[in-house]
Structure formats: C-alpha cells, structure tokens
Design an enzyme around this catalytic site. Structure first.
Site, PDB file in Angstrom:
ATOM      1  N   SER A   1     -41.894 -19.949   2.646  1.00  0.00           N
ATOM      2  CA  SER A   1     -41.835 -18.542   3.023  1.00  0.00           C
ATOM      3  C   SER A   1     -41.614 -18.478   4.527  1.00  0.00           C
ATOM      4  CB  SER A   1     -43.140 -17.862   2.649  1.00  0.00           C
ATOM      5  OG  SER A   1     -43.333 -16.718   3.441  1.00  0.00           O
TER       6      SER A   1
ATOM      7  N   HIS B   1     -51.777 -16.632 -26.510  1.00  0.00           N
ATOM      8  CA  HIS B   1     -52.062 -15.451 -25.672  1.00  0.00           C
ATOM      9  C   HIS B   1     -52.266 -15.840 -24.209  1.00  0.00           C
ATOM     10  CE1 HIS B   1     -52.913 -13.429 -29.552  1.00  0.00           C
ATOM     11  NE2 HIS B   1     -53.566 -14.553 -29.831  1.00  0.00           N
TER      12      HIS B   1
ATOM     13  N   GLU C   1     -37.346 -19.320 -10.779  1.00  0.00           N
ATOM     14  CA  GLU C   1     -37.295 -17.847 -10.828  1.00  0.00           C
ATOM     15  C   GLU C   1     -35.862 -17.350 -11.003  1.00  0.00           C
ATOM     16  OE1 GLU C   1     -41.103 -16.407  -8.196  1.00  0.00           O
ATOM     17  OE2 GLU C   1     -39.383 -17.208  -7.125  1.00  0.00           O
TER      18      GLU C   1
END
Ligand code: ARG
Length: 467
Positions: free
Chosen positions: A278, A157, A291
C-alpha cells in the site's frame, strides 16, 4: 445557402462516420491468419475442381503466403480504407498479383468466410485455453501430492466444520477445472463442422467439394445447412459459457486465497511477485492479482450476456448484428487466458502455512463430532454425547483452548467415560484418517483419487494428440 455551405461537408463526414461505424478491420484484423488459412484451402479446392487453373492457384497461394508473412513480420499495414479483414486480404492480393487474385472469391461470400474465420479462431483458442487449464490441473495435482497430511479446517457457511487436508481441498478445485477441460473439448467437437461453401446463405452454383475443404481445414465434415452455417454463433455462446464457468471457478478460488492470505487466517503467504504494498500503510501486502481475477469475472459474464442478446431476435440468415460477436469474444478469451496463467503462477509460488492451518483446525473444534463419536463407541447415546461435548467446547472456549489441550481430569470431570485414548481419538490425524469413503480426505482414499487424477490428466493429453 447556409445549408449548402456545410451540406457538402456534412455528407463527407457522414460517409466517414458510416464507414467507421460499419467497419470491423480495427478488430477483426486479428483473424488474418485464419482468413488466409481458409483462402488457401478454398483455392486449393477450386483448382482441384477445375474452377480455377493450376497456374492461377499457384499465383494465389504464393500471394497469400506472402501477405501472411508480411503481416507476421509487421511489414504490411492494415489500412483504414478497407471494411474488414476479408476485403483487406483480397484487395491486397489483387494489388500484388493482379488478375488471378480476382478469382479467389469464386463460390464464396464474406458470410461463409467470416463464419469460417471465427470458427477457426475459436478452435485455435480453445486448444490454447485447454492447455492453460491443464497447466493449472498439473499444479493442483502437485499440491495434492505434497499435502496428503496437511490438516486444515473444512468449512461450511465459512464456519469451521470438520478437519480435512489441503490435498482434499485442492482436489475439489481439480474436479472443477477438470470439468472445464471437458467442457472445452465438447465445444470444440460440436463446432467442428465447416461453413465454407455455404456462400451468402444458399450455397453456390459451382461444383465445390465441401468435403475436401472441410478435410484440409481439420473439420469433421461440412456444415449441413447453408443458412444455419452462415448464421450459427452457438459455438461462440457455448465457448463464452464455458469461459464464464472457468471464470466463476477462478473467482471462488481467488476469494479463498484472499481470505487465507488475510491477517486473521494466515493460511497462505503470497509471493511478493503476486502481491502489492500500500502506498500509505506499510504493513500491507495486498492480494491484488487474486482480487483482479475475481473482478474480471464480470466482463466474461458480460460477454456471454451480450452475445445471447445480440442473437436473440435475428431472422435467418446472416445479419450484420453478428459482427458484434467479435470484440467481446476476443476480450473474454484474452481475459480468461490471462487469468489462468497468472493464477497458476500465483499458486505455484504461494506458501502454505501448514502449522497455522492445523492449529486453526484444532482451535476450531473441528474434532467435536469425533469426540462425540468416541463417547458413542463407548456406549453413550448420541444425544447425551452431543450434550457432553457441547459442555467441553464451552469450557474450552472460556479458557481459549482446544479440546486436546484439556487434561484427562478435565475430560473426566464432565464424563467419566473418557480415557487416555481420547487424545488419539480427537487428534487431527485420526479424525481425517478415519474418513476413508471414496472421495473423503483420508490418505488411503485420497491416494486412490490422486492416481485417478494422474490418469485423467494423461487422457486429456492423449485426446489432444489424437487430433
Ligand atoms: N465484418 C463482417 C462480420 O464480422 C463480415 C461479414 C460481412 N458480410 C456482409 N454481408 N456484410 O460479420
């Protein structure tokens, strides 16, 4: 009058529209090597059967090889007037060698030709995909060998559950990608029957030797039903399904790396080459490659859904709908190949922060079960032991400490059963090393698995060589 004015023009444009809509050369050009390989086998067989003369055969083979070479070297251009790769190669051959070239298509249809080309293409690409998954397996095995005692939390979990090792965690992915290799082998084996000689759908009247062309092209044998052979795209569906599963595995793995690379976890540090900054936030180092690999899963699943949908209502035998198998298959193969290479590169340059992983396991009370087991081994009933350890955990949480940060007095304040050896009992090392059942993270068990994995990698290699 007005109608007539643009009527002529309309017809012309419509023809062009129809051509553009119908053509496949813009994408099936990538089958040129397979198409020529198939033609070489076909003409060799035609000559052996006495259907074309030796002389014509020689001319055709020379012509085809010349086309192949010129295409490889970029000396021959794919011109738009041809509908597909089959007509392009044939027309070029006839232009170059004349009459003899017109005999190549004897006993053949574009329907069995395209089925053959696509099979050969898928088979070639399966071999390459298989190699790429194996590279990933090798990288995983290296990480496993190096991290038998790198302790980290195991999760359920996404909550810290029990301690494992990095070797064990990577071993889970080894199993997944190993199955992927086997799946690719299965697809290859099942597709390996040659459609050539099936003609348009009902075979031909010429005395073709289908066993022989199958053999030349490395197939197990000829496909046994000509209607099925020209309209079967099961192998495309199976391949795309195997690719979807690979993409799903890569996506799960990427997700973990993204989590591990986050500020909160810091279990891993991605190499600069596999992350980007970034443009506005100077502190960021984003896991873009992971990603993207996760994101690209969508188009691979999409390809599988598309081909299943294309095939679902098709009456026997060949229908033009099947031309739609190509772009999506090419794209899915390219995508998965790219993902596999990049992923292996990312994995081999990634740094594991072993200290942080172990500290995270300690702080996460992953040894709580083992503390309870300690009490049970000293005569405390499990239900009571569970309650006692629960109290200890609460005590630690309030003070932001791990179980083994407590003094013996603190332990004994909750239960006098605890003795000095509790520290050893709840150390990450003990917790993991006691887990020695087959498939568990304990070193002894893990070493056996790693040996097996080495063997399995070697077997995969041998299968390849046996072909
Ligand atoms: N471009 C076609 C395809 O990819 C080749 C087969 C064409 N056959 C035909 N009868 N039109 O399916």
């Amino acid at each position: 009058m007005t109608m007539k004015l643009w009527g002529g023009r309309f017809t012309k444009e419509e023809n062009e529209l129809v051509h553009d809509f119908n053509e496949s050369l813009s994408f099936d050009r990538r089958l040129y090597r397979q198409d020529i390989r198939g033609s070489l086998a076909h003409v060799t067989m035609l000559a052996r059967q006495g259907i074309v003369s030796e002389e014509d055969k020689e001319a055709i083979i020379r012509g085809l090889k010349g086309i192949l070479q010129d295409l490889d070297e970029g000396k021959l251009e794919f011109t738009k007037e041809y509908e597909d790769i089959h007509s392009f190669v044939e027309a070029t051959l006839i232009r170059r060698i004349g009459e003899a070239g017109k005999r190549l298509h004897t006993g053949r249809s574009r329907n069995d030709q395209v089925a053959l080309d696509m099979k050969l293409y898928c088979r070639d690409e399966i071999n390459e995909l298989h190699r790429l998954v194996k590279e990933l397996l090798k990288q995983l095995l290296t990480i496993m060998e190096d991290n038998l005692d790198t302790y980290m939390p195991g999760f359920t979990h996404l909550q810290k559950a029990q301690p494992v090792t990095l070797a064990h965690h990577m071993g889970a992915y080894f199993e997944m990608f190993y199955r992927d290799c086997q799946r690719l082998q299965d697809v290859r084996e099942r597709l390996n029957y040659c459609p050539l000689g099936s003609g348009a759908l009902a075979g031909t009247t010429y005395a073709l030797d289908r066993e022989y062309t199958a053999e030349i092209l490395g197939f197990t044998g000829p496909a046994l039903n000509s209607m099925d052979a020209v309209s079967d795209r099961d192998y495309v569906i199976e391949l795309l399904s195997a690719l979807s599963i690979i993409a799903m595995h890569l996506s799960r793995f990427s997700e973990e790396i993204i989590i591990w690379n986050s500020n909160e976890y810091q279990f891993v540090e991605l190499d600069d080459a596999y992350s980007t900054g970034s443009s506005i936030m100077p502190q960021k180092k984003n896991p873009d490659i992971a990603e993207l690999v996760r994101g690209k899963t969508g188009r691979v699943y999409g390809a599988l859904m598309s081909i299943l949908t294309v095939m679902k209502g098709l009456p026997l035998a060949y229908d033009k709908d099947m031309q739609e198998d190509k772009e999506l298959t090419f794209d899915a193969i390219d995508t998965v190949k790219g993902c596999l290479s990049l992923f292996t590169g990312m994995l081999s340059t990634m740094k594991f922060r072993k200290d942080i992983m172990e500290a995270s396991a300690r702080k996460g009370f992953t040894n709580a079960t083992d503390a309870a087991d300690y009490l049970v081994n000293h005569g405390v009933p499990f239900r009571d032991a569970h309650g006692i350890v629960g109290q200890l955990v609460l005590y630690c949480i309030e003070r932001n400490m791990a179980l083994d940060d407590m003094s013996l007095e603190e332990f004994q304040a909750v239960s006098p059963v605890f003795q000095e050896d509790i520290y050893e009992a709840v150390s990450m090392k003990t917790c993991v090393e006691k887990r020695v059942t087959a498939g568990a993270p304990g070193q002894e068990a893990m070493r056996k698995v790693i040996d097996r994995c080495r063997g399995r990698l070697k077997e995969l290699k041998e299968t390849e060589r046996a072909e």
